[in-house]
Design a protein around this motif. Sequence first.
Motif, PDB file in Angstrom:
ATOM      1  N   TYR A  38     -26.950  60.356  60.508  1.00  0.00           N
ATOM      2  CA  TYR A  38     -25.831  60.881  59.717  1.00  0.00           C
ATOM      3  C   TYR A  38     -26.061  62.337  59.292  1.00  0.00           C
ATOM      4  O   TYR A  38     -25.373  62.836  58.407  1.00  0.00           O
ATOM      5  CB  TYR A  38     -25.564  59.984  58.497  1.00  0.00           C
ATOM      6  CG  TYR A  38     -24.874  58.704  58.906  1.00  0.00           C
ATOM      7  CD1 TYR A  38     -23.508  58.698  59.150  1.00  0.00           C
ATOM      8  CD2 TYR A  38     -25.596  57.531  59.115  1.00  0.00           C
ATOM      9  CE1 TYR A  38     -22.865  57.539  59.568  1.00  0.00           C
ATOM     10  CE2 TYR A  38     -24.957  56.369  59.539  1.00  0.00           C
ATOM     11  CZ  TYR A  38     -23.592  56.387  59.763  1.00  0.00           C
ATOM     12  OH  TYR A  38     -22.954  55.251  60.186  1.00  0.00           O
TER      13      TYR A  38
ATOM     14  N   LYS B  98     -12.948  57.623  61.475  1.00  0.00           N
ATOM     15  CA  LYS B  98     -14.273  57.006  61.377  1.00  0.00           C
ATOM     16  C   LYS B  98     -14.873  57.236  59.991  1.00  0.00           C
ATOM     17  O   LYS B  98     -15.482  56.337  59.401  1.00  0.00           O
ATOM     18  CB  LYS B  98     -15.207  57.573  62.455  1.00  0.00           C
ATOM     19  CG  LYS B  98     -14.861  57.066  63.850  1.00  0.00           C
ATOM     20  CD  LYS B  98     -15.717  57.703  64.934  1.00  0.00           C
ATOM     21  CE  LYS B  98     -15.221  57.245  66.305  1.00  0.00           C
ATOM     22  NZ  LYS B  98     -15.959  57.846  67.419  1.00  0.00           N
ATOM     23  N   THR B  99     -14.691  58.443  59.468  1.00  0.00           N
ATOM     24  CA  THR B  99     -15.278  58.753  58.163  1.00  0.00           C
ATOM     25  C   THR B  99     -14.583  57.958  57.064  1.00  0.00           C
ATOM     26  O   THR B  99     -15.226  57.449  56.146  1.00  0.00           O
ATOM     27  CB  THR B  99     -15.224  60.269  57.893  1.00  0.00           C
ATOM     28  OG1 THR B  99     -15.638  60.959  59.070  1.00  0.00           O
ATOM     29  CG2 THR B  99     -16.149  60.657  56.751  1.00  0.00           C
TER      30      THR B  99
ATOM     31  N   LEU C 294     -15.866  54.420  57.126  1.00  0.00           N
ATOM     32  CA  LEU C 294     -17.183  54.339  56.490  1.00  0.00           C
ATOM     33  C   LEU C 294     -17.046  54.414  54.965  1.00  0.00           C
ATOM     34  O   LEU C 294     -17.663  53.636  54.233  1.00  0.00           O
ATOM     35  CB  LEU C 294     -18.066  55.489  57.001  1.00  0.00           C
ATOM     36  CG  LEU C 294     -19.487  55.553  56.456  1.00  0.00           C
ATOM     37  CD1 LEU C 294     -20.307  54.363  56.935  1.00  0.00           C
ATOM     38  CD2 LEU C 294     -20.171  56.861  56.865  1.00  0.00           C
TER      39      LEU C 294
ATOM     40  N   ARG D 184     -15.188  62.867  50.004  1.00  0.00           N
ATOM     41  CA  ARG D 184     -14.997  63.020  51.463  1.00  0.00           C
ATOM     42  C   ARG D 184     -13.884  64.010  51.760  1.00  0.00           C
ATOM     43  O   ARG D 184     -12.843  64.005  51.102  1.00  0.00           O
ATOM     44  CB  ARG D 184     -14.618  61.666  52.076  1.00  0.00           C
ATOM     45  CG  ARG D 184     -14.172  61.752  53.519  1.00  0.00           C
ATOM     46  CD  ARG D 184     -13.961  60.373  54.117  1.00  0.00           C
ATOM     47  NE  ARG D 184     -12.907  59.626  53.443  1.00  0.00           N
ATOM     48  CZ  ARG D 184     -11.623  59.663  53.795  1.00  0.00           C
ATOM     49  NH1 ARG D 184     -11.223  60.384  54.799  1.00  0.00           N
ATOM     50  NH2 ARG D 184     -10.738  58.957  53.114  1.00  0.00           N
TER      51      ARG D 184
ATOM     52  N   SER E  42     -14.680  64.925  58.180  1.00  0.00           N
ATOM     53  CA  SER E  42     -15.917  64.247  58.591  1.00  0.00           C
ATOM     54  C   SER E  42     -17.121  64.650  57.750  1.00  0.00           C
ATOM     55  O   SER E  42     -18.261  64.535  58.188  1.00  0.00           O
ATOM     56  CB  SER E  42     -16.182  64.520  60.066  1.00  0.00           C
ATOM     57  OG  SER E  42     -16.194  65.911  60.298  1.00  0.00           O
TER      58      SER E  42
ATOM     59  N   TRP F  82     -23.233  64.144  54.342  1.00  0.00           N
ATOM     60  CA  TRP F  82     -23.469  63.467  55.613  1.00  0.00           C
ATOM     61  C   TRP F  82     -22.472  64.036  56.605  1.00  0.00           C
ATOM     62  O   TRP F  82     -21.311  64.266  56.270  1.00  0.00           O
ATOM     63  CB  TRP F  82     -23.210  61.968  55.528  1.00  0.00           C
ATOM     64  CG  TRP F  82     -23.847  61.226  54.398  1.00  0.00           C
ATOM     65  CD1 TRP F  82     -24.426  61.727  53.269  1.00  0.00           C
ATOM     66  CD2 TRP F  82     -23.929  59.801  54.284  1.00  0.00           C
ATOM     67  NE1 TRP F  82     -24.864  60.703  52.465  1.00  0.00           N
ATOM     68  CE2 TRP F  82     -24.569  59.520  53.070  1.00  0.00           C
ATOM     69  CE3 TRP F  82     -23.515  58.746  55.090  1.00  0.00           C
ATOM     70  CZ2 TRP F  82     -24.811  58.216  52.633  1.00  0.00           C
ATOM     71  CZ3 TRP F  82     -23.757  57.452  54.660  1.00  0.00           C
ATOM     72  CH2 TRP F  82     -24.406  57.192  53.454  1.00  0.00           C
TER      73      TRP F  82
ATOM     74  N   ILE G 188     -20.492  63.306  59.983  1.00  0.00           N
ATOM     75  CA  ILE G 188     -20.104  62.242  60.897  1.00  0.00           C
ATOM     76  C   ILE G 188     -19.894  62.822  62.294  1.00  0.00           C
ATOM     77  O   ILE G 188     -19.309  63.892  62.459  1.00  0.00           O
ATOM     78  CB  ILE G 188     -18.821  61.553  60.387  1.00  0.00           C
ATOM     79  CG1 ILE G 188     -19.042  61.020  58.962  1.00  0.00           C
ATOM     80  CG2 ILE G 188     -18.376  60.456  61.341  1.00  0.00           C
ATOM     81  CD1 ILE G 188     -20.268  60.150  58.762  1.00  0.00           C
TER      82      ILE G 188
ATOM     83  N   LEU H 164     -20.399  58.161  67.015  1.00  0.00           N
ATOM     84  CA  LEU H 164     -20.507  56.891  66.285  1.00  0.00           C
ATOM     85  C   LEU H 164     -19.407  55.933  66.711  1.00  0.00           C
ATOM     86  O   LEU H 164     -18.241  56.319  66.803  1.00  0.00           O
ATOM     87  CB  LEU H 164     -20.367  57.133  64.776  1.00  0.00           C
ATOM     88  CG  LEU H 164     -21.555  57.746  64.043  1.00  0.00           C
ATOM     89  CD1 LEU H 164     -21.104  58.311  62.694  1.00  0.00           C
ATOM     90  CD2 LEU H 164     -22.653  56.712  63.836  1.00  0.00           C
TER      91      LEU H 164
ATOM     92  N   LEU I  39     -20.729  51.937  62.561  1.00  0.00           N
ATOM     93  CA  LEU I  39     -20.263  52.062  61.174  1.00  0.00           C
ATOM     94  C   LEU I  39     -20.401  50.727  60.446  1.00  0.00           C
ATOM     95  O   LEU I  39     -20.840  50.680  59.294  1.00  0.00           O
ATOM     96  CB  LEU I  39     -18.816  52.572  61.145  1.00  0.00           C
ATOM     97  CG  LEU I  39     -18.617  53.971  61.753  1.00  0.00           C
ATOM     98  CD1 LEU I  39     -17.128  54.297  61.894  1.00  0.00           C
ATOM     99  CD2 LEU I  39     -19.315  55.036  60.911  1.00  0.00           C
TER     100      LEU I  39
END
Length: 428
Positions: A57, A330-331, A334, A353, A356, A403, A405, A409, A414
């Motif tokens: 990550y 994806k982020t 997660l 967040r 990413s 982190w 991303i 991934l 995840l």
Amino acid sequence: MIYKRSSALFIEAERVIPGGVNSPVRAFKGVGGTPIFVKEAKGAYLYDEDGNRLIDYINSWGPMILGHAYQPVVDAVIEKAKKGTSFGMPTEIETQIAELAVSMVPNIDKIRFVNSGTEACMSAVRLARGYSGKDKIIKFAGCYHGHSDSFLIQAGSGASTFGTPNSPGVTKGTAQDTLLARYNDIENVKELIAANPNAIACIIIEPVAGNMGCIPPKEGFLKALRDVCDANNILLIFDEVMTGFRLAKGGAQDLYNIKADIVCFGKVIGGGLPVGAFAAREEIMNFLAPVGPVYQAGTLSGNPLAMAAGLAMLTGLNTDPEVFNRLDEKTEYLHKGMALVLNKNKIVHTINRVGSMISVHFAKDDVIDFETSAKGNNDTFKKFFHGLLDEGVYIAPSAFETWFITDALTFEDLDFTINAVNKVSKTL
Ligand SMILES: *Cc1c(COP(=O)(O)O)cnc(C)c1O
């Protein structure tokens, strides 16, 4: 997991390299223990010297946005290397990557390539000072712009608006020209400007802060900063070393629709090779040598291997219309998954967040600036870090890091990570 060989390699490294590392955060000072030595990496995974597989990550602190050993970059570097690795003379590929970068990023006409994000930010500030004829700069506490003297500054004591050095070796003279503001606090910026009339060349900011965890700009903050710069004849520098070619094709300028005067790049733009760059509209860039009076140079700047890697990386991002959506998706997955299990296990936390970039803070209040980020519980973070490591998940070894991303991934990765977070949070 066993880290026998890593530990042995670290002891050897410590004999000949200060702290055993070539950049401090790698040393695990923030979390304890000894650093892990990487043998190789592919896609979303690191393989260490003891044969452990880790889901990564950090991704080299950002550059590997399309995964490790991304084939087009590897191929481009190998082909270039066969033709010579450095000339100190112009090559066509420098123009090709410059044209591509200028086409992807809003508000820039010309770009100059350097060897690191530090160099990019340092040169951007010199250019801003040369262009404006003013000396002072404003930076925000907790924002990182590389390790050049002007940026290694902390807030002054008491009512002083001047910064003070936060590393030995930075002179008081240098520190006097850097003013420190609170992130997300426009009134604080206005106070500094009022106290230093006609003295401020530029304001430099990470448009999304990523070096005190991930801290988004508050609604309207960047716009207010733009307005205050316009009203006071101050140049606005976006340090997009982290956000550039990551949050959107055109970085944070694109995402938030705010124009910066000078933009700095690093990390993704080099595809994993040592590259930085700074860019602006023509009128400003023409202030640079050899056209203009502001000096800036580099023996290895625009190096053919680095340019080949960067060009392959930017081309990959530019030709995949869905890549930034996929990264966001994806982020977000997660984020939601981790929040669910942390809440279920009653762990006090805040997750920030943007696109990413994501960070987990063991703090109960909103994390909006350096002060609130520093309130996070570091003991909990240490346990969290080592717990995840034992499960085969590698996050940054410091609570002050974002982190990163990568598109490599899978949702399986995840889910594996969210399960690991669930398991570890029962031990916190
Ligand atoms: C990493 C980083 C830098 C410094 O880049 P280096 O390549 O490490 O010199 C500067 N600014 C920001 C926002 C960064 O994240």
